[in-house]
Design an enzyme around this catalytic site. Structure first.
Site, PDB file in Angstrom:
ATOM      1  N   ASP A 126       4.901 -16.337  29.419  1.00 47.05           N
ATOM      2  CA  ASP A 126       3.887 -15.444  28.614  1.00 47.05           C
ATOM      3  C   ASP A 126       4.224 -14.109  28.779  1.00 47.05           C
ATOM      4  O   ASP A 126       4.075 -13.873  30.032  1.00 47.05           O
ATOM      5  CB  ASP A 126       2.542 -15.794  29.259  1.00 47.05           C
ATOM      6  CG  ASP A 126       1.498 -15.247  28.335  1.00 47.05           C
ATOM      7  OD1 ASP A 126       1.223 -14.075  28.840  1.00 47.05           O
ATOM      8  OD2 ASP A 126       1.269 -15.332  27.228  1.00 47.05           O
ATOM      9  N   GLY A 127       4.636 -13.417  27.880  1.00 50.82           N
ATOM     10  CA  GLY A 127       4.700 -11.836  28.329  1.00 50.82           C
ATOM     11  C   GLY A 127       3.719 -11.286  28.686  1.00 50.82           C
ATOM     12  O   GLY A 127       4.010 -10.119  29.613  1.00 50.82           O
ATOM     13  N   ASP A 144       8.461  -7.424  19.918  1.00 47.63           N
ATOM     14  CA  ASP A 144       8.651  -8.004  18.577  1.00 47.63           C
ATOM     15  C   ASP A 144       8.339  -9.606  18.497  1.00 47.63           C
ATOM     16  O   ASP A 144       9.110 -10.282  18.461  1.00 47.63           O
ATOM     17  CB  ASP A 144      10.386  -7.875  18.487  1.00 47.63           C
ATOM     18  CG  ASP A 144      10.680  -8.134  16.950  1.00 47.63           C
ATOM     19  OD1 ASP A 144       9.974  -8.341  15.980  1.00 47.63           O
ATOM     20  OD2 ASP A 144      12.120  -8.659  16.770  1.00 47.63           O
TER      21      ASP A 144
END
Length: 265
Positions: A126-127, A144
Site C-alpha cells: 500500500d503506497g 499515477d
C-alpha cells in the site's frame, strides 16, 4: 472502441477486485483495467521509451530539480516510468509501490519490467502506508494510481496530500497525473493548492486529457522563464522528450510576472 484493439491477455482477479486486460494495436501494447481507458502503453520496438504523452510530461520535474537521486512512484501499471528511469537515468534510484500483485506480474510478463536491482525496486504494498512510514525520504514523488473507476477514493483527501508532502525532502517535487474530465478535478486542485501553499503548476497534455500537476515542497530555486526555456531545450536533446512543448503549455496555463513564473499564494 475496444474493437480497435486486439486483445491478447485477460484475467479476472477476484480476490484483488480487479480485471486486467492487455491489448495490441499497430505495434503498441496497452494495459486496461476493466474499461476502455488505457492505463499504460508500450511500443514493442521501443519497450523502454515513454509511449503516452502524459508519461513524458510527468518527467518535467527534471526542469526544476537539478540532481534528483531518489524517486518514489505510487502505482505501477505497465511500468512505463520506472523502466524509463532505469534505462535513461541510471543514477536515480526508484521505488514503486503497487497494491495489486497481479499487476506486478503482468508488468514483468507483458511489459518488459526488469527484475529488482540496486536502482529499481517494485514493492507489492500500500503506497499510503509506505509514505507514512518513510517521511522526508524522496526527492520526487510521482502519483499515477488508478482503479477501474478512476483515481482511488482515498487519494482525494487533504490528509492524503499532506502525507505526500511530508514524504518529500528539501526541494522535493510532487507529480500527479489526473484527468481533466474527472468530476473531482477542482477538488484535487484545491486540496493540492492548500497543502502545497499555492506552489503548484499544471501542465495540460491533451483535450481534455491528462493533466500533470507539479507540487513543490518549497519555492523552486529557478523560476526565470528564459533560463527554464533554455534548460527545456537542453533536456529535450538529452532525453528525446518534448520538454519545450510541455514548457510552453505550462506557460500558457500558469501565472508569470515579467520574465518569472509566479504562484497563487
Amino acid at each position: 472502441m475496444r474493437d480497435l484493439f486486439k486483445k491478447i491477455f485477460r484475467e479476472e482477479v477476484i480476490d484483488e477486485d480487479i480485471s486486467i486486460e492487455v491489448s495490441e494495436s499497430d505495434g503498441v501494447r496497452s494495459l486496461h483495467f476493466a474499461s476502455h481507458a488505457i492505463q499504460s502503453s508500450m511500443r514493442l520496438k521501443k519497450p523502454f521509451h515513454l509511449e503516452l504523452t502524459y508519461t513524458r510530461a510527468m518527467m518535467m520535474f527534471l526542469l526544476f530539480h537539478a540532481r534528483p537521486r531518489k524517486v518514489l512512484l505510487i502505482g505501477l501499471g505497465g511500468a512505463s516510468i520506472p523502466k524509463f528511469i532505469h534505462q535513461f537515468l541510471p543514477d536515480m534510484k526508484s521505488i514503486t509501490l503497487e497494491i495489486h500483485q497481479k499487476v506486478i506480474g503482468v508488468a514483468h510478463l507483458m511489459f518488459h519490467l526488469p527484475p529488482n536491482d540496486k536502482s529499481l525496486k517494485v514493492i507489492h504494498g500500500d503506497g499510503i502506508s509506505f509514505m507514512k512510514e518513510h517521511p522526508e525520504s524522496t526527492d520526487i514523488l510521482m502519483i499515477d494510481a488508478f482503479d477501474p473507476d478512476g483515481i482511488p477514493r482515498n487519494f482525494r483527501s487533504l490528509s492524503f496530500f499532506d502525507v505526500c508532502k511530508s514524504t518529500l525532502r528539501k526541494h522535493g517535487i510532487f507529480v500527479m497525473n489526473i484527468w481533466a474530465s474527472d468530476p473531482h478535478y477542482d477538488l484535487y486542485i484545491d486540496r493540492m493548492r492548500r497543502i502545497f501553499e499555492g506552489l503548484i503548476l499544471i501542465i495540460p497534455t491533451g483535450k481534455p486529457g491528462n493533466q500533470i500537476v507539479l507540487g513543490f515542497n518549497d519555492m523552486p530555486l529557478e523560476l526565470n522563464v528564459k533560463t527554464l526555456r533554455s534548460k527545456a531545450k537542453s533536456l529535450e536533446k538529452t532525453y528525446g522528450l518534448e520538454f519545450l512543448a510541455f514548457f510552453n503549455q505550462l506557460m500558457l496555463h500558469n501565472h508569470q510576472a515579467s520574465n518569472t513564473i509566479t504562484f497563487d499564494q
